[in-house]
Write an enzyme that holds these catalytic residues in place. Structure first.
Site, mmCIF file in Angstrom:
data_model
loop_
_atom_site.group_PDB
_atom_site.id
_atom_site.type_symbol
_atom_site.label_atom_id
_atom_site.label_comp_id
_atom_site.label_asym_id
_atom_site.label_seq_id
_atom_site.Cartn_x
_atom_site.Cartn_y
_atom_site.Cartn_z
ATOM 1 N N CYS A 16 31.837 39.555 30.953
ATOM 2 C CA CYS A 16 33.107 39.482 31.700
ATOM 3 C C CYS A 16 34.216 40.228 30.946
ATOM 4 C CB CYS A 16 33.488 38.016 31.890
ATOM 5 S SG CYS A 16 35.149 37.797 32.532
ATOM 6 N N CYS A 36 36.987 37.858 29.658
ATOM 7 C CA CYS A 36 36.516 37.090 28.496
ATOM 8 C C CYS A 36 36.544 37.968 27.240
ATOM 9 C CB CYS A 36 35.108 36.558 28.733
ATOM 10 S SG CYS A 36 35.041 35.096 29.791
ATOM 11 N N ASP A 78 49.036 44.435 32.591
ATOM 12 C CA ASP A 78 47.996 45.099 33.375
ATOM 13 C C ASP A 78 47.881 46.553 32.925
ATOM 14 O OD1 ASP A 78 46.646 44.388 36.411
ATOM 15 O OD2 ASP A 78 46.656 46.480 35.752
ATOM 16 N N ASN A 118 44.201 37.386 43.851
ATOM 17 C CA ASN A 118 43.233 38.002 44.743
ATOM 18 C C ASN A 118 41.925 37.240 44.596
ATOM 19 O OD1 ASN A 118 45.058 40.046 45.506
ATOM 20 N ND2 ASN A 118 44.532 41.267 43.704
ATOM 21 N N GLY A 125 40.428 41.244 47.632
ATOM 22 C CA GLY A 125 40.678 42.382 46.752
ATOM 23 C C GLY A 125 40.439 42.095 45.284
ATOM 24 N N THR A 164 38.764 42.297 41.858
ATOM 25 C CA THR A 164 37.860 43.263 41.227
ATOM 26 C C THR A 164 37.312 42.767 39.894
ATOM 27 O OG1 THR A 164 39.701 44.417 40.147
ATOM 28 C CG2 THR A 164 39.015 45.246 42.308
ATOM 29 N N HIS A 209 36.933 36.864 37.002
ATOM 30 C CA HIS A 209 37.431 35.810 36.112
ATOM 31 C C HIS A 209 38.805 35.482 36.689
ATOM 32 C CE1 HIS A 209 38.042 34.217 31.737
ATOM 33 N NE2 HIS A 209 39.106 33.844 32.464
ATOM 34 N N HIS A 230 42.394 34.972 37.829
ATOM 35 C CA HIS A 230 43.612 35.450 37.181
ATOM 36 C C HIS A 230 44.730 35.557 38.214
ATOM 37 C CE1 HIS A 230 41.326 38.950 38.626
ATOM 38 N NE2 HIS A 230 42.499 39.518 38.886
ATOM 39 N N HIS A 237 48.459 37.619 39.042
ATOM 40 C CA HIS A 237 49.310 38.762 38.743
ATOM 41 C C HIS A 237 50.762 38.284 38.841
ATOM 42 C CE1 HIS A 237 46.110 41.901 39.637
ATOM 43 N NE2 HIS A 237 45.597 40.859 40.265
#
Ligand code: 5GP
Ligand code: ZN
Length: 115
Positions: free
Chosen positions: A5, A8, A31, A88, A94, A96, A99, A101, A103
Site C-alpha cells: 500500500c 502505508c 498531495d 473518494n 474516484g 485511486t 487506503h 484518506h 483530502h
C-alpha cells in the site's frame, strides 16, 4: 501495515512525504499533485481500504480524523474563509489509493456539483 500500500509506505517513511501533522493515529501530508493552493491528504495509520470498509471499532478514529482536519484547517490563513474536505470512495467515487484518506483542499473557491 499493508506492504503493497502506497500510503502505508508513506506512513512508515518508506516513501518520503511533506508532513503537515502527525500523531499516534494519523498522518497529514501534502498531495503530490495538488488540485488547489492547499491540498493535504489525511490518513489513519491503520490500513483501512475505504469508507466502505470501516467497522464499529473505527468510529472514534474517524471522529479524531474529522476533529484534526478542523484543527489543521485553523492553522492555515488561506483557509480562513472556508475549504473543502473530500473522501473518494471506491471506483465510482474516484478513489485511486486503497487506503482510506481525506483530502483537505482550499485557497481557492470551488464549484458545485463536483465533476
Ligand atoms: P484518491 O484519488 O485516491 O482520492 O487520492 C489519492 C491522492 O494521492 C491523489 O490526490 C494523488 O495525487 C495522491 N498521491 C498519489 N501518490 C502520491 C505520493 O506518492 N505522494 C503523495 N504525497 N501523494 C500522492
Ligand atoms: Zn495502507
Amino acid at each position: 501495515m499493508d506492504k503493497d500500500c502506497l500510503f502505508c509506505k508513506i506512513i512508515n517513511n518508506v516513501i518520503p512525504s511533506n508532513k503537515i501533522y502527525e500523531d499516534d493515529l494519523l498522518l497529514a501530508f501534502n498531495d503530490i499533485n495538488p488540485q488547489a493552493p492547499i491540498h493535504i491528504i489525511i490518513v489513519p495509520k491503520k490500513h483501512i481500504r475505504s469508507l466502505s470498509d470501516i467497522s464499529q471499532d473505527d468510529k472514534e478514529l474517524l471522529g479524531h480524523i474529522q476533529f484534526t482536519i478542523s484543527k489543521i484547517a485553523k492553522s492555515f490563513t488561506e483557509l480562513k474563509n472556508g475549504y473543502r474536505v473530500v473522501n473518494n470512495c471506491g471506483n465510482d467515487g474516484g478513489q485511486t489509493v486503497d487506503h482510506i484518506h481525506y483530502h483537505l483542499l482550499g485557497g481557492r473557491v470551488f464549484g458545485w456539483p463536483p465533476g
